[in-house]
Design an enzyme around this catalytic site. Structure first.
Site, short mmCIF file in Angstrom:
data_model
loop_
_atom_site.label_atom_id
_atom_site.label_comp_id
_atom_site.label_asym_id
_atom_site.label_seq_id
_atom_site.Cartn_x
_atom_site.Cartn_y
_atom_site.Cartn_z
N GLN A 92 0.77 -1.37 0.06
CA GLN A 92 0.11 0.11 0.11
C GLN A 92 0.92 1.29 -0.04
O GLN A 92 1.82 1.25 0.57
CB GLN A 92 -0.77 0.16 1.10
CG GLN A 92 -2.02 -1.01 1.28
CD GLN A 92 -2.79 -1.00 2.65
OE1 GLN A 92 -2.20 -1.11 3.55
NE2 GLN A 92 -3.99 -1.31 2.38
N HIS A 110 13.57 -3.96 1.42
CA HIS A 110 13.53 -3.97 -0.30
C HIS A 110 14.23 -5.10 -0.64
O HIS A 110 15.56 -5.14 -0.19
CB HIS A 110 14.06 -2.63 -0.41
CG HIS A 110 13.61 -2.51 -2.10
ND1 HIS A 110 12.46 -2.38 -2.55
CD2 HIS A 110 14.55 -2.91 -3.00
CE1 HIS A 110 12.56 -2.30 -3.90
NE2 HIS A 110 13.79 -2.63 -4.22
N ASP A 146 11.81 4.07 -2.83
CA ASP A 146 12.92 3.45 -2.53
C ASP A 146 14.20 4.16 -2.42
O ASP A 146 15.39 3.72 -2.92
CB ASP A 146 13.28 2.05 -3.50
CG ASP A 146 11.93 1.30 -3.44
OD1 ASP A 146 11.05 1.32 -2.52
OD2 ASP A 146 11.64 0.57 -4.54
N TRP A 580 38.43 -43.97 -4.86
CA TRP A 580 38.44 -44.74 -6.20
C TRP A 580 39.14 -46.00 -6.12
O TRP A 580 39.47 -46.95 -7.16
CB TRP A 580 39.23 -43.83 -7.09
CG TRP A 580 40.41 -43.15 -6.99
CD1 TRP A 580 40.61 -41.82 -6.68
CD2 TRP A 580 41.77 -43.65 -6.72
NE1 TRP A 580 42.17 -41.39 -6.28
CE2 TRP A 580 42.60 -42.49 -6.49
CE3 TRP A 580 42.36 -45.21 -7.01
CZ2 TRP A 580 44.24 -42.99 -6.27
CZ3 TRP A 580 43.69 -45.21 -6.66
CH2 TRP A 580 44.48 -44.32 -6.53
N GLY A 637 34.93 -33.55 -6.70
CA GLY A 637 34.96 -33.55 -5.19
C GLY A 637 35.16 -32.30 -4.68
O GLY A 637 34.55 -31.69 -3.57
N GLN A 642 32.46 -30.65 -1.60
CA GLN A 642 32.51 -29.55 -0.90
C GLN A 642 31.17 -28.87 -0.38
O GLN A 642 31.09 -28.66 0.53
CB GLN A 642 33.38 -28.33 -1.48
CG GLN A 642 33.53 -27.16 -0.71
CD GLN A 642 34.47 -27.20 0.44
OE1 GLN A 642 35.20 -27.99 0.40
NE2 GLN A 642 34.55 -26.15 1.33
N CYS A 713 44.07 -48.97 1.31
CA CYS A 713 44.48 -47.75 2.38
C CYS A 713 45.25 -48.50 3.53
O CYS A 713 46.20 -47.68 4.18
CB CYS A 713 43.12 -47.37 2.95
SG CYS A 713 41.83 -48.41 3.17
#
Length: 908
Positions: A92, A110, A146, A580, A637, A642, A713
């Site tokens: 308004q 805004h 504005d 992998w 990756g 991430q 590993c």
């Protein structure tokens, strides 16, 4: 913040409601709420909240008449005695008599970074003009549009496929509410700045309405995309197709080859669109493509764009008596929401009758209360806005017809290893194989000959958000979250059975994608994966037993009695990032425990080995896992991993990979303090004493280094061999190496396959050059095999001193690093073995059991092997110490990584 104010809130919407609630919670007094009149008998959310609290509410249709303030309205406003006007969202025109009336004036929210995009359609224009940054401004109101001084601003990045809703929901809404409250605090404490808006960069754009939202086709694809998403969902960008206005929703840039599809003529477009399985593809004047997912017709009906040519083929269903009762119950729910409509007819349109997005949520929740087996989504309402269409859609879902659709999979098929191997290559999100949101792909390479196996979808940030949202929905509202533990176990058993049925195909894919020797892939990569899922399937209905749920005696506050008990609960959405070297087995080690505990997951396979993970996704769907429970995102990756680590809706990250990456994941996970488990690098010591069984030590020592081409590993990164047997040990190792067959991993007689990928092979060759340069003796190997592919000779170094690079760093390849230790020495070699920041695994060979147990006690590693090596089992916990990570895979302990403990106390 010390001071509180008397506030007048002028505005509307849920945004206004949330600002109102937060300001009251912070202790400010809202002396009046000024909002819009009820619409179709429905009060604005801000009015509802204020009326509930007893705050004075004024509903003025306007504040001015013929350009002048309405005095009765202004007088009513002044009667509340506000010290500050807060305008969170106001449509308004408010007179300056009101703006300037309070002691502190007025502040306005805004949704743009002023002075850019002044005007009522600021968010739309941010996207239409392709801005890279969006944001909002809270400014002091003045008599301009504005233009008032800035109090504070916030900004965010704009994603390539963000819509108005995306920006609003992700940033402008939640952060805007916080900022409005912060602004009021600053004003109350006298610390609020007034920064004049700069003239440079100021823009003003008019209100975007339907009539001026038509798509102009003579533009590049990026401009078309910005125009469509800038109008999504209001007012909606449109074009004329087959003589009627069709509105486009859900656009994204498509960076791929032109897909197959049926041509669709679009008025004004120089090139026909293509209706494809993923949506409508349209073309810019630069030849690039935009994918549009949904279309809406003039009558309000919305359809998936992929269904354009089949939209009218659906025949009406004949309802059973039970379904007729459900329809009438839903009709009553619609009537309760659309109280302004006298009768809910079949033709009644939910939105044209005055409903809003807020009412969509209410309607679906009311239906869920009555019919818990009927799972509807917000999008279902937008796709069927008329009552009759909605009932037809609801009945189909109630019958499960939507679940009967066969899983659509595009395969890359290859005839090899005496079979046809079918490999999915797209992202798997919410139960569907789909292209990446931005259409990007990358090639996955066969290390045996360097050839391209498949072009695989490369997931984008938008795909991560979709997958996490699907997993969150499945966990919080889906069938999976309501499923009892035994039924969950049955699904895991079924999945294990399907993996076993497809074991030859899985092993073949593993061989060509990772270079694993087929016989090893069949026994270990696939075989242990099947065992892992069966093991954890058996745990599903036992998690609350024994120490997983307990009653606890506590002090009683007499005469009352208390009961305290603990309960183990799933965590929620888990991100799993795997390496992998064992693509399928690493997936199984983490995913099986995660799912057994009742979580949902988003898994990122290693970029270079995505294919068995995607085949696993296919099998999980065929096993009957509900949509959203398992999501697989191939890709980078640095991008996907991430974003998963940082994502606020992910509650747990399980990672296997390098130590530096593990450290980065811990930092990223701190954004919302998500739980983390890490299985990282290793430099596992293997101590071989002179009193060992030498031939066994040679055989096991070679396995400790060369198993799976050294891409292991827990590989023995350094061997300590007692001086008296050193030379003989080395001689026997070299003799055995010369017997090894290097070649095609699909050949059953091959002992040693190619390294996983070219960059890794190059890294290994450099590792060997460094060893030679530092003075270690290269006894055997150290070179690339002269043949196509990424093959490396098994390598042996001796005379390795503790300070050397190859003694300290992990090679992750077929490189045996041997150091001597003095005869009879125990504690000295232990100090050398422990002189590393890693602590994943270790081993000792000796016939002296007392010595073996003493060494095993002193070795600082998560696993110690005595007179054996690489002997892992699904029931035995696996994980490291120090910079080899924390948390356990496998065994009962793995479940702890995916559960949280709740204590409950009852007084009776």
């Amino acid at each position: 913040y010390q001071h509180k104010l008397k506030l007048a809130l002028i505005g509307q919407s849920i945004f206004g409601q949330e600002v109102y609630n937060k300001l009251r919670k912070e202790g400010h007094k809202v002396v009046g709420v000024f909002t819009v009149p009820d619409k179709n008998g429905q009060a604005d959310p801000l009015a509802l909240a204020a009326e509930k609290d007893g705050t004075p509410v004024f509903k003025f249709p306007r504040w001015r008449a013929k350009g002048k303030p309405i005095q009765e309205v202004v007088a009513a406003y002044k009667s509340v005695g506000a010290e500050l006007n807060v305008l969170p969202f106001c449509t308004q025109f408010i007179p300056m008599d009101v703006i300037d009336c309070p002691k502190h004036g007025s502040i306005i929210y805004h949704p743009s970074i002023l002075p850019r995009h002044r005007g009522a359609s600021a968010i739309n224009w941010t996207l239409i003009q392709g801005d890279k940054k969006a944001g909002f401004t809270i400014f002091w109101a003045d008599d301009g549009l504005d233009t008032g001084p800035i109090l504070l601003q916030r900004e965010c990045d704009v994603g390539q496929n963000d819509t108005v809703d995306d920006l609003y929901n992700r940033f402008l809404f939640p952060e805007g509410i916080k900022a409005m409250v912060e602004a009021v605090h600053l004003i109350a404490d006298g610390k609020a700045p007034r920064i004049p808006q700069p003239k440079e960069g100021a823009t003003y754009e008019g209100i975007q309405k339907k009539e001026n939202a038509e798509i102009s086709w003579d533009q590049p694809a990026a401009a078309l995309h910005n125009w469509i998403r800038g109008h999504d969902k209001v007012p909606g960008a449109w074009a004329t197709i087959d003589g009627q206005v069709v509105t486009f929703y859900g656009s994204s840039l498509l960076d791929a080859s032109v897909p197959a599809g049926q041509e669709l003529a679009i008025k004004g477009a120089s090139r026909p669109g293509l209706v494809t399985k993923n949506g409508l593809v349209v073309f810019g004047n630069d030849g690039k493509m935009v994918l549009v997912r949904n279309l809406q017709f003039e009558d309000g009906k919305m359809i998936p764009a992929s269904k354009y040519f089949s939209a009218d083929e659906t025949t009406a269903l004949e309802l059973t008596e039970e379904e007729k009762k459900m329809a009438e119950d839903i009709r009553a729910i619609w009537k309760g929401i659309l109280s302004n409509v006298a009768v809910i007819e079949d033709s009644t349109d939910f939105f044209k009758s005055g409903a809003s997005s807020m009412h969509v949520v209410r309607m679906l929740e009311e239906i869920k209360q009555k019919y818990s087996g009927l799972q509807l989504q917000n999008e279902d309402v937008y796709m069927a806005t008329k009552f009759a269409d909605f009932i037809q859609m609801a009945v189909r879902k109630f019958r499960g017809e939507d679940k009967e659709e066969e899983l659509v999979i595009d395969y890359v098929s290859k005839n090899m290893n005496n079979m046809t191997v079918n490999m999915p290559y797209q992202c798997f999100i919410n139960g569907q194989f789909i292209n990446a949101d931005d259409g990007k792909t990358y090639d996955t390479i066969n290390p045996t000959d360097g050839s391209v196996i498949a072009s695989v979808s490369s997931a984008s940030l938008a795909d991560v958000d979709k997958a996490v949202a699907a997993a969150k929905e499945a966990f919080e509202n889906g069938e999976w979250g309501r499923m009892n533990a035994r039924a969950r176990g049955r699904l895991l058993y079924r999945l294990a059975d399907l993996m076993e049925e497809h074991q030859e195909e899985l092993a073949t894919i593993e061989s060509i994608d990772s270079g694993a020797v087929y016989t090893l892939a069949l026994k270990t990569h696939v075989g242990m994966s099947v065992q892992t899922f069966r093991y954890f399937a058996g745990w599903c209905d036992k998690i609350q037993a024994s120490e997983y749920g307990a009653t606890i005696p506590i002090n009683q506050a007499r005469p009352n009695h208390n009961l305290t008990f603990t309960k183990k609960e799933p965590i929620g959405v888990c991100a799993i990032v795997i390496p992998w070297n064992y693509p399928l087995m690493m997936l199984a080690w983490k995913s099986a425990a995660c799912l057994a505990a009742g979580n949902t997951l988003v898994l990122k396979p290693a970029q270079v080995t995505p294919l068995t993970s995607l085949k696993f996704a296919e099998l999980s769907a065929k096993a009957g896992f509900p949509k959203g429970v398992i999501n697989i995102l191939p890709g980078s990756g640095g991008l996907v991993g991430q974003h998963l680590s940082e994502h606020p809706d992910v509650r747990k990250v399980g990672f296997t990979g390098s130590t530096p990456t593990g450290k980065q994941i811990m930092k990223s996970a701190a954004t919302n303090l998500k739980k983390v488990s890490l299985e990282l690098g290793g430099k596992s010591p293997l101590i071989i004493f002179s009193d060992c069984e030498l031939d066994r030590a040679v055989k096991m020592g070679m396995g400790a280094v060369y198993f799976n081409k050294g891409e292991n590993c827990i590989a023995a990164g350094r061997l300590f061999v007692e001086e008296s047997i050193h030379d003989e040990f080395v001689r026997k190792v070299v003799e055995e190496i010369k017997k090894m067959k290097i070649g095609d991993p699909l050949d059953r007689s091959t002992d040693h396959g190619p390294q996983n990928h070219k960059a890794h092979l190059e890294k290994l060759l450099q590792f060997c050059k460094t060893g030679v340069k530092e003075g270690a003796t290269l006894v055997y190997g150290g070179r690339q095999v002269r043949r196509p592919g990424f093959f490396m000779e098994p390598t042996v170094f001796t005379d390795v001193e503790d300070h050397m690079y190859i003694a300290q760093e992990e090679s992750f390849g077929p490189v045996m690093v041997i150091s001597k230790f003095k005869n009879g020495e125990v504690d000295g070699v232990l100090r050398r073995a422990n002189n590393t920041e890693y602590g994943l695994a270790s081993g000792v060979f000796t016939k002296d059991i007392s010595k073996a147990l003493y060494v095993s006690e002193k070795l600082e590693a998560g696993t110690v092997f005595i007179n054996t090596y690489n002997k892992t089992d699904v029931a035995s916990p696996f994980g490291g110490f120090k910079q080899s990570g924390f948390g356990k895979d496998l065994g009962e302990e793995a479940l702890h990584e995916y559960l949280r403990t709740k204590a409950i106390t009852v007084e009776y």
